[in-house]
Structures are given as C-alpha cells and as structure tokens.
Design a protein around this motif. Structure first.
Motif, PDB file in Angstrom:
ATOM      1  N   LEU A 198       0.851  -1.178   0.000  1.00  0.00           N
ATOM      2  CA  LEU A 198       0.000   0.000   0.000  1.00  0.00           C
ATOM      3  C   LEU A 198       0.894   1.238   0.000  1.00  0.00           C
ATOM      4  O   LEU A 198       1.909   1.288   0.703  1.00  0.00           O
ATOM      5  N   ALA A 199       0.521   2.204  -0.796  1.00  0.00           N
ATOM      6  CA  ALA A 199       1.279   3.455  -0.869  1.00  0.00           C
ATOM      7  C   ALA A 199       1.094   4.254   0.419  1.00  0.00           C
ATOM      8  O   ALA A 199       0.110   4.075   1.139  1.00  0.00           O
ATOM      9  N   GLU A 200       2.027   5.147   0.670  1.00  0.00           N
ATOM     10  CA  GLU A 200       1.947   6.032   1.838  1.00  0.00           C
ATOM     11  C   GLU A 200       0.615   6.774   1.831  1.00  0.00           C
ATOM     12  O   GLU A 200       0.238   7.385   0.845  1.00  0.00           O
ATOM     13  N   GLY A 201      -0.134   6.668   2.903  1.00  0.00           N
ATOM     14  CA  GLY A 201      -1.407   7.363   3.024  1.00  0.00           C
ATOM     15  C   GLY A 201      -2.589   6.680   2.358  1.00  0.00           C
ATOM     16  O   GLY A 201      -3.722   7.118   2.513  1.00  0.00           O
ATOM     17  N   GLU A 202      -2.347   5.614   1.616  1.00  0.00           N
ATOM     18  CA  GLU A 202      -3.440   4.927   0.914  1.00  0.00           C
ATOM     19  C   GLU A 202      -4.444   4.295   1.881  1.00  0.00           C
ATOM     20  O   GLU A 202      -5.639   4.267   1.613  1.00  0.00           O
ATOM     21  N   ILE A 203      -3.956   3.805   3.006  1.00  0.00           N
ATOM     22  CA  ILE A 203      -4.839   3.127   3.954  1.00  0.00           C
ATOM     23  C   ILE A 203      -5.947   4.057   4.451  1.00  0.00           C
ATOM     24  O   ILE A 203      -7.069   3.621   4.697  1.00  0.00           O
ATOM     25  N   GLU A 204      -5.638   5.352   4.558  1.00  0.00           N
ATOM     26  CA  GLU A 204      -6.636   6.320   5.027  1.00  0.00           C
ATOM     27  C   GLU A 204      -7.822   6.429   4.066  1.00  0.00           C
ATOM     28  O   GLU A 204      -8.915   6.797   4.468  1.00  0.00           O
ATOM     29  N   THR A 205      -7.599   6.122   2.795  1.00  0.00           N
ATOM     30  CA  THR A 205      -8.685   6.185   1.813  1.00  0.00           C
ATOM     31  C   THR A 205      -9.505   4.902   1.779  1.00  0.00           C
ATOM     32  O   THR A 205     -10.570   4.865   1.163  1.00  0.00           O
ATOM     33  N   LEU A 206      -9.020   3.861   2.442  1.00  0.00           N
ATOM     34  CA  LEU A 206      -9.672   2.553   2.373  1.00  0.00           C
ATOM     35  C   LEU A 206     -10.478   2.194   3.619  1.00  0.00           C
ATOM     36  O   LEU A 206     -11.420   1.403   3.541  1.00  0.00           O
ATOM     37  N   LEU A 207     -10.082   2.740   4.753  1.00  0.00           N
ATOM     38  CA  LEU A 207     -10.711   2.361   6.016  1.00  0.00           C
ATOM     39  C   LEU A 207     -11.365   3.573   6.685  1.00  0.00           C
ATOM     40  O   LEU A 207     -10.934   4.707   6.500  1.00  0.00           O
ATOM     41  N   SER A 208     -12.359   3.284   7.493  1.00  0.00           N
ATOM     42  CA  SER A 208     -13.051   4.363   8.212  1.00  0.00           C
ATOM     43  C   SER A 208     -12.156   4.894   9.335  1.00  0.00           C
ATOM     44  O   SER A 208     -11.269   4.189   9.827  1.00  0.00           O
ATOM     45  N   PRO A 209     -12.389   6.132   9.773  1.00  0.00           N
ATOM     46  CA  PRO A 209     -11.599   6.707  10.869  1.00  0.00           C
ATOM     47  C   PRO A 209     -11.652   5.858  12.141  1.00  0.00           C
ATOM     48  O   PRO A 209     -10.659   5.749  12.861  1.00  0.00           O
ATOM     49  N   THR A 210     -12.792   5.239  12.414  1.00  0.00           N
ATOM     50  CA  THR A 210     -12.926   4.390  13.606  1.00  0.00           C
ATOM     51  C   THR A 210     -11.975   3.203  13.541  1.00  0.00           C
ATOM     52  O   THR A 210     -11.302   2.875  14.525  1.00  0.00           O
ATOM     53  N   VAL A 211     -11.895   2.573  12.397  1.00  0.00           N
ATOM     54  CA  VAL A 211     -10.992   1.423  12.227  1.00  0.00           C
ATOM     55  C   VAL A 211      -9.544   1.881  12.271  1.00  0.00           C
ATOM     56  O   VAL A 211      -8.687   1.219  12.868  1.00  0.00           O
ATOM     57  N   LEU A 212      -9.266   3.024  11.667  1.00  0.00           N
ATOM     58  CA  LEU A 212      -7.897   3.550  11.661  1.00  0.00           C
ATOM     59  C   LEU A 212      -7.373   3.830  13.065  1.00  0.00           C
ATOM     60  O   LEU A 212      -6.183   3.666  13.326  1.00  0.00           O
ATOM     61  N   GLU A 213      -8.253   4.240  13.962  1.00  0.00           N
ATOM     62  CA  GLU A 213      -7.845   4.504  15.350  1.00  0.00           C
ATOM     63  C   GLU A 213      -7.282   3.260  16.016  1.00  0.00           C
ATOM     64  O   GLU A 213      -6.366   3.336  16.827  1.00  0.00           O
ATOM     65  N   ASP A 214      -7.828   2.097  15.669  1.00  0.00           N
ATOM     66  CA  ASP A 214      -7.399   0.839  16.276  1.00  0.00           C
ATOM     67  C   ASP A 214      -6.241   0.178  15.537  1.00  0.00           C
ATOM     68  O   ASP A 214      -5.671  -0.790  16.034  1.00  0.00           O
ATOM     69  N   LEU A 215      -5.893   0.673  14.369  1.00  0.00           N
ATOM     70  CA  LEU A 215      -4.838   0.081  13.557  1.00  0.00           C
ATOM     71  C   LEU A 215      -3.469   0.458  14.108  1.00  0.00           C
ATOM     72  O   LEU A 215      -3.156   1.642  14.253  1.00  0.00           O
ATOM     73  N   GLN A 216      -2.694  -0.550  14.442  1.00  0.00           N
ATOM     74  CA  GLN A 216      -1.342  -0.330  14.944  1.00  0.00           C
ATOM     75  C   GLN A 216      -0.390  -1.265  14.212  1.00  0.00           C
ATOM     76  O   GLN A 216       0.146  -2.210  14.791  1.00  0.00           O
ATOM     77  N   ALA A 217      -0.171  -1.014  12.939  1.00  0.00           N
ATOM     78  CA  ALA A 217       0.683  -1.867  12.118  1.00  0.00           C
ATOM     79  C   ALA A 217       2.150  -1.587  12.412  1.00  0.00           C
ATOM     80  O   ALA A 217       2.597  -0.445  12.363  1.00  0.00           O
ATOM     81  N   SER A 218       2.888  -2.638  12.726  1.00  0.00           N
ATOM     82  CA  SER A 218       4.318  -2.488  12.965  1.00  0.00           C
ATOM     83  C   SER A 218       5.119  -2.792  11.700  1.00  0.00           C
ATOM     84  O   SER A 218       6.293  -2.478  11.617  1.00  0.00           O
ATOM     85  N   GLU A 219       4.464  -3.393  10.705  1.00  0.00           N
ATOM     86  CA  GLU A 219       5.097  -3.689   9.424  1.00  0.00           C
ATOM     87  C   GLU A 219       4.293  -2.999   8.320  1.00  0.00           C
ATOM     88  O   GLU A 219       3.135  -2.644   8.522  1.00  0.00           O
ATOM     89  N   PRO A 220       4.893  -2.829   7.148  1.00  0.00           N
ATOM     90  CA  PRO A 220       4.142  -2.236   6.036  1.00  0.00           C
ATOM     91  C   PRO A 220       2.903  -3.073   5.695  1.00  0.00           C
ATOM     92  O   PRO A 220       2.893  -4.293   5.882  1.00  0.00           O
ATOM     93  N   LEU A 221       1.875  -2.410   5.190  1.00  0.00           N
ATOM     94  CA  LEU A 221       0.636  -3.085   4.823  1.00  0.00           C
ATOM     95  C   LEU A 221       0.660  -3.453   3.338  1.00  0.00           C
ATOM     96  O   LEU A 221       1.184  -2.711   2.508  1.00  0.00           O
ATOM     97  N   PHE A 222       0.071  -4.609   3.026  1.00  0.00           N
ATOM     98  CA  PHE A 222       0.006  -5.107   1.657  1.00  0.00           C
ATOM     99  C   PHE A 222      -1.427  -5.430   1.294  1.00  0.00           C
ATOM    100  O   PHE A 222      -2.177  -5.978   2.115  1.00  0.00           O
ATOM    101  N   ALA A 223      -1.804  -5.095   0.065  1.00  0.00           N
ATOM    102  CA  ALA A 223      -3.138  -5.412  -0.444  1.00  0.00           C
ATOM    103  C   ALA A 223      -3.057  -6.689  -1.261  1.00  0.00           C
ATOM    104  O   ALA A 223      -2.090  -6.918  -1.991  1.00  0.00           O
ATOM    105  N   VAL A 224      -4.084  -7.517  -1.130  1.00  0.00           N
ATOM    106  CA  VAL A 224      -4.198  -8.743  -1.919  1.00  0.00           C
ATOM    107  C   VAL A 224      -5.383  -8.531  -2.857  1.00  0.00           C
ATOM    108  O   VAL A 224      -6.480  -8.206  -2.417  1.00  0.00           O
TER     109      VAL A 224
END
Length: 81
Positions: free
Chosen positions: A23-49
């Motif tokens: 996932l590109a820098e900042g792309e996750i913000e366009t895919l998930l709701s703010p509520t879900v983003l608050e709980d997201l604590q990824a320690s590694e880069p995110l990948f889309a399948v």
C-alpha cells in the motif's frame, strides 16, 4: 497440437492467482473508516491482496504474511510492484 477448449476463459481466473502489492503512503486512510484507523497499529508495512479481476480481497500486515495468507486459502500469490 492442443486447442484451448474455452478460448474465452481467463487463464488467471482458473489458476486462483492473486496479486500482492504494498500500500502506498497514506493509501490506507482512503480505504478504512476513521474508527478502524484509530485501532490500527501496524508495525510492518501493509500489503493489499487483489484477485485476478483487480478486486481487493484483503489487507495484510507484512509481505510474508500476505503470501502466507494467500497460500493458506489455496490461492497462488504473485508480487505486483
């Protein structure tokens, strides 16, 4: 000579091929709701399948985990970058 019995069939669709891409820098913000983003604590880069049609079917933390998740679901992963 062997002929393809179904020339309109998509060979990638029948092979259970999935594409894995970072996932590109900042792309996750366009895919998930703010509520879900608050709980997201990824320690590694995110990948889309993505399936062969291009539909996103998963977001996974870490490249190795994305490939493992695909294989665990009888899918054939390929890297896309």
């Amino acid at each position: 000579m062997t002929l393809n019995p179904s020339p309109t069939a998509d060979p990638f669709e029948t092979a259970n091929l999935v594409y894995i891409r970072p996932l590109a820098e900042g792309e996750i913000e366009t895919l998930l709701s703010p509520t879900v983003l608050e709980d997201l604590q990824a320690s590694e880069p995110l990948f889309a399948v993505h399936n062969a049609k291009g539909d996103r079917i998963a977001i996974v933390e870490g490249r190795d985990a994305a490939f493992a998740a695909a294989r665990a679901n009888s899918l054939q992963p390929a890297s896309l970058h």
